[in-house]
Design a protein around this motif. Structure first.
Motif, short mmCIF file in Angstrom:
data_model
loop_
_atom_site.label_atom_id
_atom_site.label_comp_id
_atom_site.label_asym_id
_atom_site.label_seq_id
_atom_site.Cartn_x
_atom_site.Cartn_y
_atom_site.Cartn_z
N THR A 118 2.14 -12.94 -10.05
CA THR A 118 2.20 -12.40 -11.53
C THR A 118 0.70 -12.71 -12.07
O THR A 118 -0.02 -13.60 -11.73
CB THR A 118 3.12 -13.16 -12.46
N VAL A 135 11.93 -1.47 -6.19
CA VAL A 135 10.76 -1.74 -7.05
C VAL A 135 10.46 -0.69 -8.01
O VAL A 135 9.88 0.33 -7.57
CB VAL A 135 9.62 -1.98 -6.05
N ARG A 149 8.94 -8.77 0.55
CA ARG A 149 9.99 -8.55 -0.61
C ARG A 149 11.37 -8.76 -0.01
O ARG A 149 12.30 -8.70 -0.78
CB ARG A 149 9.86 -7.01 -1.26
N TYR A 196 3.35 -8.37 -10.24
CA TYR A 196 4.54 -8.31 -11.15
C TYR A 196 4.34 -8.23 -12.41
O TYR A 196 3.60 -9.22 -12.91
CB TYR A 196 5.76 -9.27 -10.78
N GLU A 209 8.01 -13.84 -6.37
CA GLU A 209 8.23 -13.10 -7.63
C GLU A 209 7.54 -14.08 -8.87
O GLU A 209 7.03 -13.35 -10.04
CB GLU A 209 9.85 -12.75 -8.15
#
Ligand code: ZN
Length: 230
Positions: free
Chosen positions: A47, A185, A35, A154, A43
């Motif tokens: 997902t 986060v 991160r 995410y 990001e």
């Protein structure tokens, strides 16, 4: 009294000591904090939608960037496991998916973002050992289902059971020590907000909860733990 002496005294006094850890505790074990990378492509890739539409490249990305099967617990992991054995640590909440706290012998661990070492079929939930999976392409179960890692992507909700256990732990702690998390986060970071008593933050960089903390160490985690364990 130095900051280290004060923290030692607080640990001695604590009746309900809870630890909250993030990526910074595992970087000394050779697991980079993805991160903190300048490249924010993770990001988009990590997902649910990307995983479903790009199963090959998702699988390849996860194995390449998140999977460190031979990493070993370091002094910090071992220190908190030892504190638990001595009856000092009540529970440990971690944002990490590397299982290093468990490998260090920590028993009551709440891994709110899951584990990279557990993969399962999305159709029948059969579990698979990631060491035996194809690391470059999508893997499919004998039932035809796609095999995914048991990690929170995410936009996905946290593991509900661990989240509630962790939240309660943070609320009832009379000493909450955050180690190696920049507390960026959400919703994991907001758990720290519920700390009603002593809050200590050990993190190389500043965090937005520093002002709420009773004690802050912006130092190398291993150095701090080394001094604590002397
Ligand atoms: Zn299956």
């Amino acid at each position: 009294m130095t900051k280290i002496e004060r923290l030692k005294a607080w640990i001695m006094e604590a009746k309900t000591l809870v630890i909250f850890t993030g990526a910074g505790i595992s970087t000394p074990s050779g697991i980079p904090d993805f991160r903190s990378s300048q490249d924010r492509s993770f990001e988009d890739i990590l997902t649910y939608g990307y995983m479903i539409d790009n199963k090959d490249s998702f699988t390849n990305y996860v194995f390449k960037h998140l999977y460190y099967p031979f990493a070993k617990p370091n002094l910090a992991h071992l220190y908190f496991a030892e504190l638990e054995r001595k009856g000092k640590v009540t529970s440990l909440v971690t944002q990490n998916i590397d299982d290093l706290h468990m490998l260090a012998g920590q028993k009551r661990v709440y891994p709110i973002h899951g584990s990279i070492h557990k993969w399962y079929c999305m159709k029948c939930e059969k579990e698979y050992d990631p060491l035996k999976l194809d690391h470059n392409h999508a893997n499919y179960c004998s039932c035809g289902g796609f095999i995914r890692p048991n990690i929170t992507l995410y936009g996905e909700p946290l593991d509900e059971a661990y989240y509630h256990l962790g939240l309660t732990a943070c609320q009832v702690a009379d000493l909450l020590i955050v180690v190696g998390s920049s507390l960026n986060v959400e919703p994991a970071a907001s758990m720290v907000r519920y700390a009603s008593q002593r809050l200590v933050i050990i993190n190389k960089d500043k965090t937005k909860y520093d002002r709420r903390a009773d004690l802050v160490f912006h130092e190398d985690i291993i150095d701090v733990i080394h001094k604590l364990s002397l």
